[in-house]
Design a protein around this motif. Structure first.
Motif, short mmCIF file in Angstrom:
data_model
loop_
_atom_site.label_atom_id
_atom_site.label_comp_id
_atom_site.label_asym_id
_atom_site.label_seq_id
_atom_site.Cartn_x
_atom_site.Cartn_y
_atom_site.Cartn_z
N ALA A 22 44.49 66.14 31.99
CA ALA A 22 44.20 64.72 31.80
C ALA A 22 43.44 64.15 32.99
O ALA A 22 42.49 63.37 32.83
CB ALA A 22 45.49 63.94 31.57
N ILE A 23 43.85 64.53 34.19
CA ILE A 23 43.17 64.05 35.39
C ILE A 23 41.75 64.62 35.46
O ILE A 23 40.81 63.93 35.85
CB ILE A 23 43.97 64.44 36.65
CG1 ILE A 23 45.32 63.70 36.66
CG2 ILE A 23 43.18 64.10 37.91
CD1 ILE A 23 46.27 64.19 37.73
N ALA A 24 41.59 65.87 35.05
CA ALA A 24 40.26 66.48 35.04
C ALA A 24 39.32 65.72 34.11
O ALA A 24 38.17 65.43 34.47
CB ALA A 24 40.37 67.94 34.61
N ARG A 25 39.78 65.38 32.93
CA ARG A 25 38.96 64.62 31.98
C ARG A 25 38.56 63.26 32.57
O ARG A 25 37.42 62.82 32.43
CB ARG A 25 39.71 64.42 30.67
CG ARG A 25 39.99 65.70 29.89
CD ARG A 25 40.62 65.38 28.54
NE ARG A 25 41.10 66.57 27.86
CZ ARG A 25 42.37 66.98 27.86
NH1 ARG A 25 43.30 66.25 28.49
NH2 ARG A 25 42.73 68.08 27.22
N HIS A 26 39.51 62.62 33.22
CA HIS A 26 39.26 61.30 33.81
C HIS A 26 38.21 61.40 34.92
O HIS A 26 37.27 60.59 34.97
CB HIS A 26 40.56 60.73 34.35
CG HIS A 26 40.41 59.40 35.02
ND1 HIS A 26 40.37 58.21 34.32
CD2 HIS A 26 40.26 59.07 36.33
CE1 HIS A 26 40.21 57.21 35.17
NE2 HIS A 26 40.15 57.71 36.40
N LEU A 27 38.38 62.35 35.82
CA LEU A 27 37.45 62.48 36.94
C LEU A 27 36.06 62.89 36.47
O LEU A 27 35.06 62.49 37.07
CB LEU A 27 37.99 63.47 37.97
CG LEU A 27 39.24 63.04 38.72
CD1 LEU A 27 39.64 64.09 39.75
CD2 LEU A 27 39.06 61.69 39.40
N ALA A 28 36.00 63.69 35.41
CA ALA A 28 34.70 64.08 34.87
C ALA A 28 33.91 62.86 34.42
O ALA A 28 32.68 62.80 34.58
CB ALA A 28 34.88 65.06 33.71
N GLN A 29 34.60 61.87 33.87
CA GLN A 29 33.95 60.64 33.45
C GLN A 29 33.41 59.85 34.64
O GLN A 29 32.52 59.02 34.49
CB GLN A 29 34.92 59.78 32.65
CG GLN A 29 35.33 60.39 31.32
CD GLN A 29 36.39 59.56 30.59
OE1 GLN A 29 36.89 58.58 31.11
NE2 GLN A 29 36.71 59.97 29.38
N LYS A 30 33.97 60.12 35.82
CA LYS A 30 33.53 59.46 37.05
C LYS A 30 32.46 60.28 37.78
O LYS A 30 32.15 60.02 38.94
CB LYS A 30 34.72 59.24 37.99
CG LYS A 30 35.86 58.44 37.38
CD LYS A 30 35.49 57.01 37.12
CE LYS A 30 36.68 56.21 36.61
NZ LYS A 30 36.32 54.80 36.32
N MET A 222 45.78 56.13 37.39
CA MET A 222 46.34 55.90 38.72
C MET A 222 45.91 57.01 39.68
O MET A 222 45.55 56.74 40.84
CB MET A 222 47.86 55.80 38.66
CG MET A 222 48.50 55.60 40.03
SD MET A 222 50.25 55.17 39.97
CE MET A 222 50.12 53.41 39.66
N ALA A 223 45.95 58.25 39.22
CA ALA A 223 45.53 59.37 40.07
C ALA A 223 44.08 59.20 40.50
O ALA A 223 43.73 59.46 41.66
CB ALA A 223 45.72 60.69 39.33
N GLY A 224 43.24 58.74 39.56
CA GLY A 224 41.83 58.54 39.88
C GLY A 224 41.62 57.54 41.00
O GLY A 224 40.76 57.74 41.86
N PHE A 225 42.41 56.48 41.00
CA PHE A 225 42.29 55.50 42.09
C PHE A 225 42.78 56.09 43.41
O PHE A 225 42.15 55.92 44.46
CB PHE A 225 43.09 54.24 41.78
CG PHE A 225 43.28 53.37 42.99
CD1 PHE A 225 42.21 52.66 43.52
CD2 PHE A 225 44.51 53.28 43.62
CE1 PHE A 225 42.37 51.86 44.66
CE2 PHE A 225 44.68 52.49 44.75
CZ PHE A 225 43.61 51.79 45.28
N ILE A 226 43.91 56.79 43.38
CA ILE A 226 44.50 57.32 44.62
C ILE A 226 43.53 58.24 45.35
O ILE A 226 43.48 58.25 46.58
CB ILE A 226 45.83 58.04 44.31
CG1 ILE A 226 46.87 57.05 43.79
CG2 ILE A 226 46.36 58.74 45.57
CD1 ILE A 226 48.14 57.69 43.27
#
Length: 248
Positions: A22-30, A222-226
């Motif tokens: 899930a974090i990988a998908r989120h960071l990929a969008q960034k 939240m992980a993306g912000f941290i």
């Protein structure tokens, strides 16, 4: 180093499924470049299909120091640097048992993956971050590490150790441009949670004022912000994601 001058590179362990995926998908969008690590090769191949072509995958046992060292070297050689480390690899071990019923072999395995694996990854990635005066490390802990979950001695104690390591590392590298933080979720709806005995899940959700599990999207946001450049003054801290269960 100004992290905004180049594309960020993130290493995520336990990335084949659950929180890590899930974090990988989120960071990929960034537009963060990804190196995904897991012992589950098939799972890595599956998640890679959902992500940009430049995503790198590495099958690795995070408890094996030699494998960790070689993998970090490969990632640094491929991408040039590592800006972000997210330690998401973890297991619950045996659950719904009292402390006197815990088997030493299971206790050791849980500590090796949850704590030792996180320490080894940071051990080999930190030197590059120190050299560049920048880095973001996030250890995925658990509310169990703050409060202890009955029936989950190995898991609770290992996550408490992760939180302790976070506080130590946050202080050690506070003047280097590196932040080291932890994230302590309560129950997040994942495959790992789905495999727990229902009475164990009920025990945990009954303690949450919101009376529900957290979602993978909530955790990833939240992980993306941290691990973002914007989060530059919080270090050695254990962020709460518990639906009101922990307010300290």
């Amino acid at each position: 180093m100004n992290p905004r001058n180049h594309a960020q590179v993130a290493v995520i362990t336990g990335a084949a499924t659950g929180l890590g995926a899930a974090i990988a998908r989120h960071l990929a969008q960034k537009q963060v470049k990804l190196a995904l690590l897991d012992i589950d090769e098939k799972g890595l191949q599956k998640i890679k299909k959902e992500l940009p072509e430049d995503c790198a995958i590495h099958t690795v046992d995070v408890t094996d120091e030699n494998q960790v060292r070689k993998t970090v070297q490969k990632v640094e050689s491929h991408f040039g640097s590592i800006d972000i480390l997210i330690n998401s690899a973890g297991i619950t071990g045996q659950t719904n048992i009292q402390s006197h019923q815990v088997q030493e072999e299971d206790l050791q395995r849980v500590f090796d993956i949850n704590f030792k694996g996180s320490w080894l990854m940071s051990k080999y990635i930190l030197p590059g971050m120190i050299q560049r005066d920048y880095g973001r490390i996030l250890h995925i802990a658990s509310i169990a590490g703050k409060e202890g979950n009955a029936g989950m001695l190995a898991y609770s104690a290992s996550k408490a150790a992760v939180i302790g390591m976070t506080k130590v590392q946050g202080k050690e590298y506070a003047e280097t441009g590196i932040t080291v933080n932890a994230l302590a979720p309560a129950v997040i709806r994942t495959d790992m949670v789905a495999k727990l005995p229902q009475e164990q899940v009920t025990y945990m959700t009954d303690k949450i004022p919101m009376k529900r599990c957290g979602t993978l999207d909530e955790l990833a946001n939240m992980a993306g912000f941290i691990v973002s450049p914007e989060n530059s003054f919080a270090t050695g801290f254990c962020f709460d994601l518990s639906g009101g269960r922990a307010t300290y």
